[in-house]
Design a protein around this motif. Structure first.
Motif, PDB file in Angstrom:
ATOM      1  N   PHE A 173       0.811  -1.222   0.000  1.00 59.10           N
ATOM      2  CA  PHE A 173       0.000   0.000   0.000  1.00 59.10           C
ATOM      3  C   PHE A 173       0.843   1.271   0.000  1.00 59.10           C
ATOM      4  O   PHE A 173       0.540   2.198  -0.755  1.00 59.10           O
ATOM      5  CB  PHE A 173      -0.987  -0.016   1.167  1.00 59.10           C
ATOM      6  N   PRO A 174       1.913   1.381   0.797  1.00 60.45           N
ATOM      7  CA  PRO A 174       2.737   2.589   0.726  1.00 60.45           C
ATOM      8  C   PRO A 174       3.350   2.815  -0.662  1.00 60.45           C
ATOM      9  O   PRO A 174       3.422   3.949  -1.139  1.00 60.45           O
ATOM     10  CB  PRO A 174       3.822   2.359   1.785  1.00 60.45           C
ATOM     11  N   ASN A 175       3.764   1.739  -1.341  1.00 61.83           N
ATOM     12  CA  ASN A 175       4.312   1.897  -2.686  1.00 61.83           C
ATOM     13  C   ASN A 175       3.242   2.311  -3.686  1.00 61.83           C
ATOM     14  O   ASN A 175       3.517   3.055  -4.628  1.00 61.83           O
ATOM     15  CB  ASN A 175       4.985   0.606  -3.146  1.00 61.83           C
ATOM     16  N   ILE A 176       2.032   1.849  -3.489  1.00 59.15           N
ATOM     17  CA  ILE A 176       0.925   2.265  -4.363  1.00 59.15           C
ATOM     18  C   ILE A 176       0.644   3.750  -4.172  1.00 59.15           C
ATOM     19  O   ILE A 176       0.366   4.472  -5.137  1.00 59.15           O
ATOM     20  CB  ILE A 176      -0.323   1.397  -4.103  1.00 59.15           C
ATOM     21  N   LEU A 177       0.727   4.237  -2.930  1.00 63.36           N
ATOM     22  CA  LEU A 177       0.563   5.670  -2.687  1.00 63.36           C
ATOM     23  C   LEU A 177       1.651   6.476  -3.395  1.00 63.36           C
ATOM     24  O   LEU A 177       1.379   7.528  -3.982  1.00 63.36           O
ATOM     25  CB  LEU A 177       0.575   5.968  -1.188  1.00 63.36           C
ATOM     26  N   THR A 178       2.875   5.979  -3.353  1.00 61.44           N
ATOM     27  CA  THR A 178       3.973   6.659  -4.033  1.00 61.44           C
ATOM     28  C   THR A 178       3.747   6.670  -5.542  1.00 61.44           C
ATOM     29  O   THR A 178       3.927   7.699  -6.204  1.00 61.44           O
ATOM     30  CB  THR A 178       5.313   5.976  -3.709  1.00 61.44           C
ATOM     31  N   LEU A 179       3.345   5.543  -6.097  1.00 57.96           N
ATOM     32  CA  LEU A 179       3.080   5.477  -7.537  1.00 57.96           C
ATOM     33  C   LEU A 179       1.903   6.364  -7.928  1.00 57.96           C
ATOM     34  O   LEU A 179       1.888   6.927  -9.025  1.00 57.96           O
ATOM     35  CB  LEU A 179       2.821   4.031  -7.957  1.00 57.96           C
TER      36      LEU A 179
END
Length: 102
Positions: free
Chosen positions: A4-10
């Motif tokens: 989820f944190p990487n999806i927010l970054t993307l």
């Protein structure tokens, strides 16, 4: 590894073209500047992107899901976000290019 944190970054990276579109001048309306509503929407989107910048790091650390991809992408997303806004403000002549040097 997509968490989820990487999806927010993307999501911040993918929102940059929308931000540029909102700041792009509306030449068909004979205006050399974006409309005020465009600035308002761009400001709202930029604030949302800033909030996701905070939460992606917070969630990654609190959940223990810090990844190499996130460590790599987060500063890149920040730089793309800020650079796009600065370049568009220079392009529309809302700020002078010399102000950016400082």
């Amino acid at each position: 590894m997509l968490n989820f944190p990487n999806i927010l970054t993307l999501s911040r990276i993918f929102a940059v073209p929308i931000l540029v579109f909102l700041l792009w001048p509306n030449f068909d309306l004979l205006a050399s500047q974006p409309l005020p509503i465009d600035y308002l929407l761009a400001f709202g989107l930029y604030c949302l992107m800033a909030i996701t910048d905070y939460f992606d790091g917070y969630l990654a650390r609190s959940q223990g899901t810090v990844s190499k991809l996130g460590i790599f992408l987060d500063p890149i997303a920040d730089k793309i976000m800020v650079a796009a806004v600065v370049l568009m403000l220079i392009y529309t002549r809302d700020i002078n290019g010399w102000h950016v040097i400082a």
